[in-house]
Design a protein around this motif. Sequence first.
Motif, short mmCIF file in Angstrom:
data_model
loop_
_atom_site.label_atom_id
_atom_site.label_comp_id
_atom_site.label_asym_id
_atom_site.label_seq_id
_atom_site.Cartn_x
_atom_site.Cartn_y
_atom_site.Cartn_z
N ASP A 1 -11.60 113.88 -6.93
CA ASP A 1 -10.76 112.72 -7.19
C ASP A 1 -11.43 111.46 -6.64
OD1 ASP A 1 -8.40 111.17 -7.77
OD2 ASP A 1 -7.93 111.27 -5.64
N ALA A 2 -11.44 110.42 -7.43
CA ALA A 2 -12.09 109.16 -7.03
C ALA A 2 -11.08 108.02 -6.98
CB ALA A 2 -13.21 108.82 -8.00
N GLY A 3 -9.84 108.34 -6.69
CA GLY A 3 -8.80 107.32 -6.60
C GLY A 3 -7.78 107.37 -7.71
N GLN A 4 -8.04 108.21 -8.73
CA GLN A 4 -7.08 108.30 -9.84
C GLN A 4 -5.73 108.86 -9.35
OE1 GLN A 4 -10.10 109.66 -9.80
NE2 GLN A 4 -11.27 109.10 -11.63
N GLY A 5 -5.81 109.84 -8.46
CA GLY A 5 -4.58 110.45 -7.96
C GLY A 5 -3.71 109.46 -7.22
N ALA A 6 -4.31 108.63 -6.38
CA ALA A 6 -3.55 107.61 -5.65
C ALA A 6 -2.97 106.57 -6.60
CB ALA A 6 -4.43 106.95 -4.60
N PHE A 7 -3.75 106.19 -7.61
CA PHE A 7 -3.27 105.19 -8.57
C PHE A 7 -2.07 105.72 -9.34
CE2 PHE A 7 -3.21 103.28 -12.78
CZ PHE A 7 -3.23 101.93 -12.48
#
Length: 342
Positions: free
Chosen positions: A218-224
Amino acid sequence: MRALSIILPVLLALAGVHASASAQDAHSSAGVSITPPERGWFFYHDPKPEPPKAKPKKPQPSTATAAPTPPRVGSAAWIAANIDRIREEAIDDPTNKAKMELYAYVQKLAMDKSEVFANAYIRTMSSNPSLDETISNPTSSFALREMGDQREANMQEVLKKIAAETSLWYFFRSDCPYCHRENPLLGFLQRDTGISILPISLDRKPMQDGSFPDWIPDAGQGAFLNIASTPTIYLVHPATQKVASLSVGLRSLPDLQRRIVEIAREQNWIDEADYQRAMRGTPQRFLTTTFDPSSITDPSDPAQVLQALRAAGTHGATEAAGDLHSINEASSANSTPWTEKE
């Protein structure tokens, strides 16, 4: 001469002034006032308005209403209006044979009318495909099994169509037990439809069971996307850049399939015909979408209403075909080999 031409006009002007003054003195001496009226010479009194004329009273309609026509004895309306009273009279006086017999007869009349109506209704439904609900919702086990097989085949066909234009984002954690249960179901979905799946590890570790070895961290998609639990799946449509939530938590394979079709229809990635084929096996045609009341000029005319409803039916037809002679006339060879019985 020049002096005379200058003096003469002056003398005439003085004579005119003197004459005017003499005239005013004469009027004054006679008691006549030349003072203009108080409101001016051109004042005008408006005439008093005439009182309005009384309007003739319209004749009032008669308040008396005609007595309603009583329902015909034995009709459905008559039974509905009287059966409760007849039953209560029989209950209150059960030893009265006439009252008990009357209630029994009225009750049987109601049941017989219901059965006759049901049989006629079935005949009407069977002779008109637009009204026969067993075509789209069969009741026999054989038809249900066949329709189920057809629906499953259509579902797979529509899913393959959707899979050609979409993909899945599968967010998981390496130690998530629910993800381990979801993995084989997603494998079946991918095998049957060809849909591409992008596994995204929220804890940046691979699956403990070895599933989806081509995962990415995950490269930040989950947080977004505010992903709080796993498994979480999104349906992505690259052509329109749309990302739609498909499921959160463990889901069965049929549930995933239905959700994919529902989202694809909501996003207009498939049309209504494909949606109906996938969900019901055959495209449905509803009277609510095909009925056009604009052709009805007289809503109180049942023939016009029936004609408009017939035109909106599944087949846009009236009733089944007529006789064998008419069928022969309509056939290309003007003959039907099975019209005569040996």
